[in-house]
Design a protein around this motif. Structure first.
Motif, mmCIF file in Angstrom:
data_model
loop_
_atom_site.group_PDB
_atom_site.id
_atom_site.type_symbol
_atom_site.label_atom_id
_atom_site.label_comp_id
_atom_site.label_asym_id
_atom_site.label_seq_id
_atom_site.Cartn_x
_atom_site.Cartn_y
_atom_site.Cartn_z
ATOM 1 N N VAL A 62 0.766 -1.133 0.142
ATOM 2 C CA VAL A 62 -0.204 0.212 -0.087
ATOM 3 C C VAL A 62 0.872 0.807 -0.286
ATOM 4 C CG1 VAL A 62 -1.885 1.287 1.508
ATOM 5 C CG2 VAL A 62 -1.791 -1.448 1.456
ATOM 6 N N TYR A 63 0.816 2.230 -0.628
ATOM 7 C CA TYR A 63 1.356 3.258 -1.197
ATOM 8 C C TYR A 63 0.722 4.441 -1.010
ATOM 9 C CZ TYR A 63 4.560 -0.481 -3.776
ATOM 10 O OH TYR A 63 5.445 -0.995 -4.415
ATOM 11 N N GLU A 64 1.193 5.536 -0.307
ATOM 12 C CA GLU A 64 1.068 6.613 0.024
ATOM 13 C C GLU A 64 0.799 7.641 -1.570
ATOM 14 O OE1 GLU A 64 0.966 9.743 2.995
ATOM 15 O OE2 GLU A 64 2.566 9.427 2.420
ATOM 16 N N VAL A 65 0.421 8.461 -2.347
ATOM 17 C CA VAL A 65 1.089 8.837 -3.404
ATOM 18 C C VAL A 65 0.842 10.972 -2.644
ATOM 19 C CG1 VAL A 65 0.043 10.076 -4.995
ATOM 20 C CG2 VAL A 65 -0.763 7.527 -5.142
ATOM 21 N N VAL A 66 1.717 11.043 -2.977
ATOM 22 C CA VAL A 66 2.541 12.532 -2.734
ATOM 23 C C VAL A 66 2.650 13.371 -3.614
ATOM 24 C CG1 VAL A 66 4.202 13.447 -1.221
ATOM 25 C CG2 VAL A 66 4.001 10.857 -0.569
ATOM 26 N N LEU A 67 2.822 14.646 -3.563
ATOM 27 C CA LEU A 67 2.625 15.452 -4.199
ATOM 28 C C LEU A 67 2.593 16.955 -2.826
ATOM 29 C CD1 LEU A 67 2.380 16.802 -7.096
ATOM 30 C CD2 LEU A 67 0.015 17.204 -6.868
ATOM 31 N N ASP A 68 3.592 17.852 -3.044
ATOM 32 C CA ASP A 68 3.998 18.456 -3.273
ATOM 33 C C ASP A 68 4.777 18.364 -1.507
ATOM 34 O OD1 ASP A 68 4.967 19.803 -5.481
ATOM 35 O OD2 ASP A 68 2.515 20.766 -5.326
ATOM 36 N N ALA A 69 4.758 16.940 -0.650
ATOM 37 C CA ALA A 69 5.145 16.929 0.686
ATOM 38 C C ALA A 69 3.329 16.234 0.796
ATOM 39 C CB ALA A 69 5.748 17.342 1.143
ATOM 40 N N GLU A 70 2.743 16.548 0.614
ATOM 41 C CA GLU A 70 1.553 16.011 0.461
ATOM 42 C C GLU A 70 0.749 14.935 0.630
ATOM 43 O OE1 GLU A 70 -2.870 17.775 0.257
ATOM 44 O OE2 GLU A 70 -1.908 19.018 -0.391
ATOM 45 N N ALA A 71 0.005 14.190 1.185
ATOM 46 C CA ALA A 71 -0.927 12.629 0.634
ATOM 47 C C ALA A 71 -2.038 13.245 -0.294
ATOM 48 C CB ALA A 71 -1.195 11.735 1.839
ATOM 49 N N VAL A 72 -1.637 13.229 -1.262
ATOM 50 C CA VAL A 72 -2.771 13.215 -1.930
ATOM 51 C C VAL A 72 -3.836 12.132 -1.914
ATOM 52 C CG1 VAL A 72 -2.008 15.515 -2.913
ATOM 53 C CG2 VAL A 72 -2.213 13.292 -4.175
ATOM 54 N N GLY A 73 -3.052 10.800 -2.328
ATOM 55 C CA GLY A 73 -4.261 9.917 -2.313
ATOM 56 C C GLY A 73 -3.232 8.311 -2.441
ATOM 57 N N CYS A 74 -3.686 6.462 -2.360
ATOM 58 C CA CYS A 74 -3.273 5.845 -2.222
ATOM 59 C C CYS A 74 -3.149 4.822 -3.372
ATOM 60 C CB CYS A 74 -3.326 5.016 -0.764
ATOM 61 S SG CYS A 74 -5.795 4.949 -1.008
ATOM 62 N N VAL A 75 -2.419 4.336 -3.550
ATOM 63 C CA VAL A 75 -2.917 2.834 -4.370
ATOM 64 C C VAL A 75 -2.147 1.535 -3.652
ATOM 65 C CG1 VAL A 75 0.241 2.771 -5.339
ATOM 66 C CG2 VAL A 75 -1.879 2.111 -7.019
ATOM 67 N N GLU A 76 -3.135 0.614 -4.054
ATOM 68 C CA GLU A 76 -2.684 -0.745 -3.414
ATOM 69 C C GLU A 76 -2.106 -1.779 -4.169
ATOM 70 O OE1 GLU A 76 -5.620 -4.083 -1.004
ATOM 71 O OE2 GLU A 76 -6.525 -2.624 -2.206
ATOM 72 N N MET A 77 -1.370 -2.402 -4.255
ATOM 73 C CA MET A 77 -1.149 -3.345 -4.965
ATOM 74 C C MET A 77 -0.968 -5.057 -4.376
ATOM 75 S SD MET A 77 1.180 -1.546 -8.022
ATOM 76 C CE MET A 77 1.450 -2.974 -9.151
ATOM 77 N N ILE A 78 -1.325 -5.987 -5.000
ATOM 78 C CA ILE A 78 -1.423 -7.351 -4.775
ATOM 79 C C ILE A 78 -0.034 -7.568 -5.931
ATOM 80 C CG2 ILE A 78 -1.945 -9.352 -4.105
ATOM 81 C CD1 ILE A 78 -3.115 -7.233 -2.118
ATOM 82 N N ARG A 79 0.762 -8.401 -5.566
ATOM 83 C CA ARG A 79 2.372 -8.839 -6.232
ATOM 84 C C ARG A 79 1.743 -10.080 -6.606
ATOM 85 N NH1 ARG A 79 7.169 -8.777 -3.866
ATOM 86 N NH2 ARG A 79 6.660 -9.832 -2.663
#
Length: 171
Positions: A62-79
């Protein structure tokens, strides 16, 4: 405009749980559309802890999407789910204030690089049919519908979609 980056979240760190919770609470329209309710106070822990059948935490990211040091979203991936050569995107979500700014395709490129690094042949997702905006995004990004099936704990059916990853020559 800045370029978004991904930061891997640790499901054991309270600060990471809180940051993900803020992202989920910043997208109430998504929760209402797909679950029929607002995010609960434990929504972030649920995202971080949920595993598909037969998978363990070493394959969940689970990744946090960071833009200009701000958490703006997330993406969850399963390998390697549901097949060894598939990278499954369980969630790609942005705070409502960050939606419509072209971040989705940029983050999808980052997810594509991750899937390619895992030596997967395709990205697969499941969109809930009560979320037509998301369905249209994935179609625009070249994902094709494979099937529709019931989705437990969701407001509608799951539309399973897939897009091939670019093939890279192994040197």
């Amino acid at each position: 405009m800045s370029t978004p980056t991904l930061r891997l979240l640790n499901r054991h760190l309270p600060s990471d749980i809180d940051r993900l919770q803020a992202v989920l609470e910043g997208a109430p329209g998504y929760s209402l559309a797909v679950e029929g309710k607002l995010p609960t106070s434990g929504a972030a822990a649920e995202v971080l802890d949920a595993l598909p059948p037969g998978k363990g935490y070493p394959d969940k990211f689970v990744y946090e999407v960071v833009l200009d040091a701000e958490a703006v979203g997330c993406v969850e991936m399963i390998r390697s789910y549901p097949e060894t050569d598939i990278a499954f995107i369980g969630l790609l979500l942005f705070r409502e204030q960050s939606q419509g700014r072209g971040l989705g395709p940029q983050v999808l490129c980052l997810a594509e690089a991750i899937g390619t690094g895992w030596q997967c042949r395709a990205l697969r997702i499941a969109v809930i049919d009560t979320n037509p905006r998301a369905f249209n995004f994935w179609k625009r990004e070249g994902f094709v519908e494979l099937l529709r099936k019931p989705a437990m704990d969701f407001a509608g059916q799951a539309i399973v979609m897939e897009r091939a990853l670019p093939v890279h020559a192994i040197v």
